[in-house]
Scaffold this motif. Sequence first.
Motif, PDB file in Angstrom:
ATOM      1  N   GLU A 246       0.816  -1.233   0.000  1.00 40.38           N
ATOM      2  CA  GLU A 246       0.000   0.000   0.000  1.00 40.38           C
ATOM      3  C   GLU A 246       0.835   1.262   0.000  1.00 40.38           C
ATOM      4  N   THR A 247       1.874   1.259   0.834  1.00 39.99           N
ATOM      5  CA  THR A 247       2.684   2.485   0.956  1.00 39.99           C
ATOM      6  C   THR A 247       3.955   2.408   0.113  1.00 39.99           C
ATOM      7  N   GLY A 248       4.327   1.212  -0.307  1.00 37.05           N
ATOM      8  CA  GLY A 248       5.574   1.027  -1.049  1.00 37.05           C
ATOM      9  C   GLY A 248       6.785   0.948  -0.133  1.00 37.05           C
ATOM     10  N   ALA A 249       6.565   1.085   1.180  1.00 36.92           N
ATOM     11  CA  ALA A 249       7.706   1.057   2.120  1.00 36.92           C
ATOM     12  C   ALA A 249       8.204  -0.374   2.309  1.00 36.92           C
ATOM     13  N   ALA A 250       9.496  -0.502   2.525  1.00 32.41           N
ATOM     14  CA  ALA A 250      10.077  -1.816   2.818  1.00 32.41           C
ATOM     15  C   ALA A 250      11.091  -1.656   3.945  1.00 32.41           C
ATOM     16  N   ALA A 251      11.339  -2.740   4.642  1.00 32.41           N
ATOM     17  CA  ALA A 251      12.361  -2.726   5.700  1.00 32.41           C
ATOM     18  C   ALA A 251      13.138  -4.028   5.622  1.00 32.41           C
ATOM     19  N   VAL A 252      14.436  -3.953   5.895  1.00 34.55           N
ATOM     20  CA  VAL A 252      15.267  -5.160   5.946  1.00 34.55           C
ATOM     21  C   VAL A 252      15.964  -5.161   7.306  1.00 34.55           C
ATOM     22  N   PHE A 253      15.891  -6.291   7.986  1.00 36.06           N
ATOM     23  CA  PHE A 253      16.525  -6.438   9.300  1.00 36.06           C
ATOM     24  C   PHE A 253      17.645  -7.459   9.152  1.00 36.06           C
ATOM     25  N   LEU A 254      18.837  -7.083   9.574  1.00 34.45           N
ATOM     26  CA  LEU A 254      19.999  -7.953   9.345  1.00 34.45           C
ATOM     27  C   LEU A 254      20.841  -8.106  10.606  1.00 34.45           C
ATOM     28  N   VAL A 255      21.452  -9.287  10.735  1.00 33.95           N
ATOM     29  CA  VAL A 255      22.466  -9.454  11.785  1.00 33.95           C
ATOM     30  C   VAL A 255      23.749  -9.964  11.142  1.00 33.95           C
ATOM     31  N   ASN A 256      24.866  -9.478  11.645  1.00 32.16           N
ATOM     32  CA  ASN A 256      26.147 -10.128  11.381  1.00 32.16           C
ATOM     33  C   ASN A 256      26.516 -10.814  12.687  1.00 32.16           C
ATOM     34  N   ARG A 257      26.410 -12.149  12.698  1.00 37.58           N
ATOM     35  CA  ARG A 257      26.679 -12.848  13.955  1.00 37.58           C
ATOM     36  C   ARG A 257      28.111 -13.360  14.030  1.00 37.58           C
ATOM     37  N   GLY A 258      28.887 -13.066  13.026  1.00 37.52           N
ATOM     38  CA  GLY A 258      30.306 -13.404  13.103  1.00 37.52           C
ATOM     39  C   GLY A 258      30.986 -12.483  14.111  1.00 37.52           C
ATOM     40  N   ALA A 259      31.793 -13.088  15.012  1.00 36.59           N
ATOM     41  CA  ALA A 259      32.417 -12.276  16.062  1.00 36.59           C
ATOM     42  C   ALA A 259      33.743 -11.702  15.604  1.00 36.59           C
TER      43      ALA A 259
END
Length: 503
Positions: free
Chosen positions: A419-432
């Motif tokens: 509807e709004t065209g908005a997007a979100a991406v959630f990311l983790v880098n779990r490498g220490a």
Amino acid sequence: MAHAHIDLDPRFTIGPVQRRLFGSFVEHLGRCVYTGIYEPGHPTADEDGFRGDVLELVKELGVSAIRYPGGNFVSGYRWEDGVGPKEERPRRVDLAWHSLETNEFGLDEFARWADKAGSEVMYAVNLGTRGVQEALDVLEYSNIKEGTTLSDQRVANGAPEPHNIRMWCLGNEMDGPWQLGHVSADDYGKIAAKTASAMRQMDPTLELVACGSSKPIMPTFAEWERVVLHHTYQHVDYISAHAYYEELDGDLDSFLASGANMDEFIESLVATIDHVKAALKSDKTINISFDEWNVWYNKRWHTEDKPRNATDWHYAPRLLEDQYSVADAVVFGSLLISLLKHADRVTSASLAQLVNVIAPIMTEPGGAAWRQTIFYPFAEASRLATGEVLRLNLSSDTYETEKYGTVNRVDAIATHDAETGAAAVFLVNRGADESATVTIDLGALVDGKSVTATTLTDDDVYASNSLEAPERVVPRANEELTVEDGRLTITLPAVSWTTLTIS
Ligand code: AHR
């Protein structure tokens, strides 16, 4: 430098973003209620004794449904102790947490508080020391408008409108030997089915949750669910799942990979549910209410406030007050990604818990309230995840862990709102040990849009927020970001959580 690549295409979806995935949990445990959400006399307290500073943080966190009043606490709880004139309410021993329960806060206060917080109430009935009748009584008190003894009592107690609670848990962790009144799967399945069908006679539209195993590592896992679901399949909508993770023996690599274990757990629970569905030749799909999840350092149970083996009963002792680090927040973010990845079957979830007790929000009695590191992944995902959860094509460099074998360094999930065209991406880098460069093919999704990113990280992965330094760890703008011809490139520091906003 490690690498990962993601193809993101809004045509490939997992399912809608369910608001109930961003639920939480308030238990009568330690200082979650008393001096957490409720503290008459606190400088920010309102006319009901609710802390205003905490209410503001709960709204900022964006919490949907909140499970109440337990947890282990509910298995010895008499709901009627917590209603009516406060000065007449009994004081009881709470055997779950060996605390003094004054009952000055109960169902009507919680419903009022949840309303102020903009959250829905999810209520657990006691199937430990009680049964069908008491479940019906609390349902009548809570949801019938008026004209019966119990509903009229609620009206007389100052709640003229019914609480209209939709989602009900049929007990808590009834497989756990620590649970008051714990039973075999067969016995629990029978009592849960009876309770559910009785409650549905009062209101067939209720959404009911049967107890699954209390932990994925319980030896009964899967068999408990199979037996319970055989008894309850036609009477309930959800089976519960609970999981907590902690860093053990200094094994940070495995701890950071906890999300991989959560993925496996959910997938095997779905398989168990669907086998029962097939065996019963049912058309109905049972989903998962992941109604306890978090990082939890189990050892922090006993404090000077409530020593082990205490025989005196303390009011609002400091229990389970874990202080969360950057690494904890990254694991927490991975667990959130795992829940979103399974949004087709995990349609409700409760972060355990909300305030002071293994919680994103901390308070001092009479003093300040502040955000723990885990506050940020939850608040960002709750605010930005709308529309559909997208099925990503993700490839990543891997690393080896002792507990979970080979795991991807980078994990991610995305949402898109048509509807709004908005997007979100959630990311983790779990490498220490190293940063990761991630390329994301977004195609037309970014045309004419602005793209921003924030990252939560720190040179010290054990850095945390506290009363003295409440903003030691906060998400900061990530400037290591470029977009060219629909391809986004971003660098994620080692042990980090990142939120990308496309709007
Ligand atoms: O969230 C803390 C406790 O963990 C809950 O009371 C119980 O259900 C679980 O074992």
